[in-house]
Design an enzyme around this catalytic site. Structure first.
Site, PDB file in Angstrom:
ATOM      1  N   CYS A   1       0.856  -1.187   0.000  1.00 32.85           N
ATOM      2  CA  CYS A   1       0.000   0.000   0.000  1.00 32.85           C
ATOM      3  C   CYS A   1       0.887   1.230   0.000  1.00 32.85           C
ATOM      4  CB  CYS A   1      -0.973   0.001   1.174  1.00 32.85           C
ATOM      5  SG  CYS A   1      -0.354   0.775   2.672  1.00 32.85           S
ATOM      6  N   GLU A   2       0.491   2.218  -0.782  1.00 30.14           N
ATOM      7  CA  GLU A   2       1.353   3.387  -0.932  1.00 30.14           C
ATOM      8  C   GLU A   2       1.290   4.324   0.274  1.00 30.14           C
ATOM      9  OE1 GLU A   2       0.081   5.203  -4.539  1.00 30.14           O
ATOM     10  OE2 GLU A   2      -1.568   6.292  -3.612  1.00 30.14           O
TER      11      GLU A   2
ATOM     12  N   CYS B   1      -1.642  -3.011   6.750  1.00 32.48           N
ATOM     13  CA  CYS B   1      -1.633  -1.709   7.436  1.00 32.48           C
ATOM     14  C   CYS B   1      -2.858  -1.561   8.327  1.00 32.48           C
ATOM     15  CB  CYS B   1      -1.519  -0.552   6.450  1.00 32.48           C
ATOM     16  SG  CYS B   1      -2.871  -0.397   5.287  1.00 32.48           S
TER      17      CYS B   1
HETATM   18 ZN    ZN Z   1      -1.997   1.351   4.098  1.00 30.51          ZN
END
Ligand code: ZN
Length: 195
Positions: free
Chosen positions: A86-87, A157
Site C-alpha cells: 500500500c502506498e 496496514c
Molecule cells: Zn496502508
C-alpha cells in the site's frame, strides 16, 4: 525517482542501502550488530524487487500475445494470487484477483492476464487504483466487448495496526461495456464463487 530511472540496479542498491541504514538507526537500532549488518542491502534488494513493476509495461505483455479469434463468450481467469504494497504505509496487502472479459475478435494468453496483475501489484498501490488499472489495461489493449475485475485483499496496514477487524477482506471491482448489465456481472460473480 526521475534521475534514478536510468541508474544501474547496483547503484540504486548502494544508494538505498545508505538510507535504510539511516532508517534502522532512527528506529533506535544498533546498525553494527551482526544480525543487521546486511539488512540495509537485503531490504534495498527486496524493495527493488517488490516495485519492479515500474520498469515493465503491462500493455506490451498483452500486445505480445494478442491473437485473432472468433470466440465471443466470457473468458475468466480467477484466483490470481497477488502481493502488493500500500502506498500509504508501504505495508503489504495481498489476496486474489479475478478477471473476466468478453472478446471482440481478439484474445490473449491466459497467463498474460496473470502477468498484468503481477506487474501492477509490483508497484506502490491502493487496491482501488490497481483494480482500475488492470481493467483499463485489458480494455485498451484487447478492446473487448467488456471487462470486469474483482480484487479481494487483506491489508497489513489495517490488520497489524489493529485498525479493523483482524480478518476483514476488502473487495473492489470495476468493469466496462457488457458488464454494465447486472446479469453479466452476476454470471461472473457466480462463476468465481462456485468451486
Ligand atoms: Zn496502508
Amino acid at each position: 525517482m526521475q534521475e534514478l530511472q536510468g541508474a544501474l540496479p547496483q547503484e540504486r542498491i548502494e544508494q538505498l542501502k545508505v538510507h535504510y541504514k539511516e532508517v534502522l538507526s532512527l528506529l533506535g537500532e544498533d546498525t553494527e550488530r551482526e544480525g543487521l549488518l546486511k539488512t540495509p542491502e537485503r531490504v534495498a534488494k527486496a524493495m527493488l524487487n517488490l516495485t519492479k513493476g515500474y520498469t515493465m509495461d503491462p500493455h506490451e505483455v498483452l500486445r505480445s500475445a494478442k491473437f485473432q479469434e472468433e470466440y465471443s463468450q466470457m473468458v475468466i481467469v480467477k484466483d490470481i494470487d497477488f502481493f502488493s504494497l500500500c502506498e500509504h504505509h508501504m505495508l503489504p496487502f495481498y489476496g486474489k484477483a479475478h478477471v473476466a472479459y468478453i472478446p471482440n475478435g481478439y484474445i490473449t494468453g491466459l497467463s498474460k492476464i496473470a502477468r498484468v496483475v503481477d506487474i501492477f501489484s509490483h508497484r506502490l498501490q491502493v487496491q482501488e487504483r490497481m483494480t482500475l488499472q488492470i481493467k483499463q489495461c485489458i480494455q485498451d489493449t484487447l478492446n473487448p466487448l467488456g471487462v470486469m475485475v474483482v480484487v479481494e485483499a487483506r491489508h497489513m496496514c489495517m490488520q497489524m495496526r489493529g485498525v479493523e477487524k483482524q480478518n476483514s477482506v476488502t473487495t473492489t471491482s470495476d468493469f466496462t461495456g457488457a458488464f454494465n448489465q447486472a446479469k453479466t456481472r452476476e454470471e461472473f460473480m457466480n462463476l468465481i464463487r462456485n468451486s
